[in-house]
Design a protein around this motif. Structure first.
Motif, PDB file in Angstrom:
ATOM      1  N   ALA A   1       0.390  -1.197   0.017  1.00 52.10           N
ATOM      2  CA  ALA A   1       0.169   0.082   0.068  1.00 52.10           C
ATOM      3  C   ALA A   1       0.632   1.449   0.297  1.00 52.10           C
ATOM      4  CB  ALA A   1      -1.056  -0.057   1.315  1.00 52.10           C
ATOM      5  N   SER A   2       0.198   2.191  -1.080  1.00 53.41           N
ATOM      6  CA  SER A   2       1.182   3.405  -0.673  1.00 53.41           C
ATOM      7  C   SER A   2      -0.115   4.385  -0.542  1.00 53.41           C
ATOM      8  CB  SER A   2       2.252   3.562  -1.930  1.00 53.41           C
ATOM      9  OG  SER A   2       1.360   3.751  -2.980  1.00 53.41           O
ATOM     10  N   GLY A   3       0.619   5.940  -0.531  1.00 51.25           N
ATOM     11  CA  GLY A   3      -0.551   6.924  -0.786  1.00 51.25           C
ATOM     12  C   GLY A   3       0.027   7.591   0.476  1.00 51.25           C
ATOM     13  N   SER A   4      -1.637   8.388   0.796  1.00 49.53           N
ATOM     14  CA  SER A   4      -2.090   8.701   2.186  1.00 49.53           C
ATOM     15  C   SER A   4      -2.655   7.637   3.354  1.00 49.53           C
ATOM     16  CB  SER A   4      -3.078   9.702   1.696  1.00 49.53           C
ATOM     17  OG  SER A   4      -2.562  10.525   0.882  1.00 49.53           O
ATOM     18  N   ILE A   5      -1.642   6.961   3.717  1.00 53.71           N
ATOM     19  CA  ILE A   5      -1.847   6.436   4.230  1.00 53.71           C
ATOM     20  C   ILE A   5      -1.018   6.574   6.377  1.00 53.71           C
ATOM     21  CG2 ILE A   5      -0.929   3.642   5.457  1.00 53.71           C
ATOM     22  CD1 ILE A   5      -0.126   2.925   3.143  1.00 53.71           C
ATOM     23  N   SER A   6      -2.287   6.303   7.357  1.00 55.46           N
ATOM     24  CA  SER A   6      -1.794   6.972   8.281  1.00 55.46           C
ATOM     25  C   SER A   6      -1.523   5.670   9.494  1.00 55.46           C
ATOM     26  CB  SER A   6      -3.266   7.506   9.078  1.00 55.46           C
ATOM     27  OG  SER A   6      -4.080   7.208   8.552  1.00 55.46           O
ATOM     28  N   ARG A   7      -2.765   4.814   9.407  1.00 60.32           N
ATOM     29  CA  ARG A   7      -1.757   3.643   9.704  1.00 60.32           C
ATOM     30  C   ARG A   7      -3.218   2.499   8.793  1.00 60.32           C
ATOM     31  NH1 ARG A   7      -2.567   2.892  16.046  1.00 60.32           N
ATOM     32  NH2 ARG A   7      -0.284   4.184  15.842  1.00 60.32           N
ATOM     33  N   LEU A   8      -3.283   1.435   8.313  1.00 55.49           N
ATOM     34  CA  LEU A   8      -4.195   0.845   8.397  1.00 55.49           C
ATOM     35  C   LEU A   8      -4.291  -0.379   9.155  1.00 55.49           C
ATOM     36  CD1 LEU A   8      -2.003  -0.242   4.692  1.00 55.49           C
ATOM     37  CD2 LEU A   8      -4.439   1.293   5.161  1.00 55.49           C
ATOM     38  N   TYR A   9      -5.693  -1.008   8.893  1.00 49.48           N
ATOM     39  CA  TYR A   9      -5.840  -1.892  10.131  1.00 49.48           C
ATOM     40  C   TYR A   9      -5.969  -3.242   9.656  1.00 49.48           C
ATOM     41  CZ  TYR A   9      -6.800   2.354  13.116  1.00 49.48           C
ATOM     42  OH  TYR A   9      -6.693   3.511  13.802  1.00 49.48           O
ATOM     43  N   ALA A  10      -7.301  -3.718   9.089  1.00 48.76           N
ATOM     44  CA  ALA A  10      -7.536  -4.914   8.326  1.00 48.76           C
ATOM     45  C   ALA A  10      -7.047  -4.682   7.016  1.00 48.76           C
ATOM     46  CB  ALA A  10      -9.169  -4.537   8.846  1.00 48.76           C
TER      47      ALA A  10
ATOM     48  N   ARG B   1      -2.728 -24.709   4.814  1.00 48.61           N
ATOM     49  CA  ARG B   1      -1.637 -24.376   4.040  1.00 48.61           C
ATOM     50  C   ARG B   1      -1.456 -23.308   3.326  1.00 48.61           C
ATOM     51  NH1 ARG B   1      -3.995 -25.393  -1.068  1.00 48.61           N
ATOM     52  NH2 ARG B   1      -6.400 -24.990  -0.221  1.00 48.61           N
ATOM     53  N   PHE B   2      -1.644 -22.346   3.869  1.00 48.58           N
ATOM     54  CA  PHE B   2      -2.194 -20.754   3.964  1.00 48.58           C
ATOM     55  C   PHE B   2      -1.237 -19.767   4.858  1.00 48.58           C
ATOM     56  CE2 PHE B   2      -4.432 -20.210  -0.215  1.00 48.58           C
ATOM     57  CZ  PHE B   2      -4.600 -20.975  -1.248  1.00 48.58           C
ATOM     58  N   THR B   3      -0.626 -19.131   4.560  1.00 44.11           N
ATOM     59  CA  THR B   3      -0.373 -17.808   6.122  1.00 44.11           C
ATOM     60  C   THR B   3      -0.336 -16.623   5.078  1.00 44.11           C
ATOM     61  OG1 THR B   3       0.988 -19.778   6.867  1.00 44.11           O
ATOM     62  CG2 THR B   3       0.938 -17.142   7.557  1.00 44.11           C
ATOM     63  N   ILE B   4      -1.441 -15.921   6.385  1.00 44.36           N
ATOM     64  CA  ILE B   4      -1.212 -14.480   6.319  1.00 44.36           C
ATOM     65  C   ILE B   4      -0.166 -13.649   7.581  1.00 44.36           C
ATOM     66  CG2 ILE B   4      -2.575 -14.020   7.183  1.00 44.36           C
ATOM     67  CD1 ILE B   4      -4.525 -11.975   5.048  1.00 44.36           C
ATOM     68  N   SER B   5       0.476 -12.521   6.508  1.00 42.51           N
ATOM     69  CA  SER B   5       1.285 -11.892   7.472  1.00 42.51           C
ATOM     70  C   SER B   5       1.441 -10.892   6.599  1.00 42.51           C
ATOM     71  CB  SER B   5       2.789 -12.350   7.506  1.00 42.51           C
ATOM     72  OG  SER B   5       3.329 -12.532   6.094  1.00 42.51           O
ATOM     73  N   ARG B   6       2.155  -9.867   8.058  1.00 43.47           N
ATOM     74  CA  ARG B   6       2.218  -8.152   7.340  1.00 43.47           C
ATOM     75  C   ARG B   6       2.906  -7.599   8.024  1.00 43.47           C
ATOM     76  NH1 ARG B   6      -3.286  -5.238   9.501  1.00 43.47           N
ATOM     77  NH2 ARG B   6      -2.437  -3.539   9.188  1.00 43.47           N
ATOM     78  N   ASP B   7       3.582  -6.856   7.447  1.00 39.33           N
ATOM     79  CA  ASP B   7       4.950  -5.939   7.891  1.00 39.33           C
ATOM     80  C   ASP B   7       4.177  -4.263   7.829  1.00 39.33           C
ATOM     81  OD1 ASP B   7       7.661  -3.549   8.181  1.00 39.33           O
ATOM     82  OD2 ASP B   7       8.352  -5.360   7.070  1.00 39.33           O
ATOM     83  N   ASN B   8       4.129  -3.399   8.889  1.00 40.06           N
ATOM     84  CA  ASN B   8       3.102  -2.585   9.272  1.00 40.06           C
ATOM     85  C   ASN B   8       4.290  -1.667   8.593  1.00 40.06           C
ATOM     86  OD1 ASN B   8       0.378  -3.697   9.930  1.00 40.06           O
ATOM     87  ND2 ASN B   8       1.649  -3.865  12.642  1.00 40.06           N
ATOM     88  N   ALA B   9       5.713  -1.756   8.987  1.00 46.01           N
ATOM     89  CA  ALA B   9       6.225  -0.683   8.623  1.00 46.01           C
ATOM     90  C   ALA B   9       6.766  -0.429   6.945  1.00 46.01           C
ATOM     91  CB  ALA B   9       7.842  -1.365   8.944  1.00 46.01           C
ATOM     92  N   LYS B  10       6.236  -1.838   6.507  1.00 49.04           N
ATOM     93  CA  LYS B  10       6.129  -0.578   4.817  1.00 49.04           C
ATOM     94  C   LYS B  10       5.093  -1.061   4.170  1.00 49.04           C
ATOM     95  CE  LYS B  10      10.404  -3.944   4.344  1.00 49.04           C
ATOM     96  NZ  LYS B  10      11.116  -5.082   3.927  1.00 49.04           N
ATOM     97  N   ASN B  11       3.477  -1.215   4.977  1.00 47.62           N
ATOM     98  CA  ASN B  11       2.324  -1.308   4.819  1.00 47.62           C
ATOM     99  C   ASN B  11       2.019  -2.069   3.597  1.00 47.62           C
ATOM    100  OD1 ASN B  11       1.322   1.166   6.474  1.00 47.62           O
ATOM    101  ND2 ASN B  11       2.530   2.330   5.218  1.00 47.62           N
ATOM    102  N   THR B  12       2.388  -3.430   3.946  1.00 47.27           N
ATOM    103  CA  THR B  12       2.303  -4.458   3.187  1.00 47.27           C
ATOM    104  C   THR B  12       1.923  -5.857   3.484  1.00 47.27           C
ATOM    105  OG1 THR B  12       4.813  -3.988   2.107  1.00 47.27           O
ATOM    106  CG2 THR B  12       3.967  -6.287   1.688  1.00 47.27           C
TER     107      THR B  12
END
Length: 115
Positions: free
Chosen positions: A24-33, A66-77
């Motif tokens: 994610a990029s652009g006007s991001i303050s904080r991403l939740y779900a 079988r699937f694993t979801i993960s996130r990197d909040n610093a990278k908004n990814t």
């Protein structure tokens, strides 16, 4: 506005693995779900996996283990690691994120599981 760029789809044989990412990029303050959906031809879109900002996850029963979801909040990814893929996993996979005010969709990436 938030823009989402997905990558990592493709063709894989049954039993193989693929990893998806959605940045994610652009006007991001904080991403939740942050959520991955998929839609197969002729079928309704279904939620595959979701993850909260704090790291709590949920999965549709058909992909558990079988699937694993993960996130990197610093990278908004957000990522989706898909293992032991089956032909029925074939679909367009799209990410969805919410910043507390609005939700945003990625453009979708095709995942095809076939010999």
């Amino acid at each position: 506005q938030v823009q989402l760029v997905e990558s990592g789809g493709g063709l894989v044989q049954p039993g193989g693995s693929l990893g998806l990412s959605c940045a994610a990029s652009g006007s991001i303050s904080r991403l939740y779900a942050m959520v991955w959906y998929r839609q197969a031809p002729g079928k309704q879109r279904e939620l595959v996996a979701g993850i909260t900002r704090g790291g709590n996850t949920n999965y549709v029963d058909s992909v558990k283990g079988r699937f694993t979801i993960s996130r990197d909040n610093a990278k908004n990814t957000v990522y989706l690691q898909m293992n032991s893929l089956k032909p029925e996993d074939t679909a367009v996979y799209s990410c969805y994120v919410h910043d507390g005010d609005s939700g945003y969709w990625g453009q979708g990436t095709q995942v095809t599981v076939s010999l």
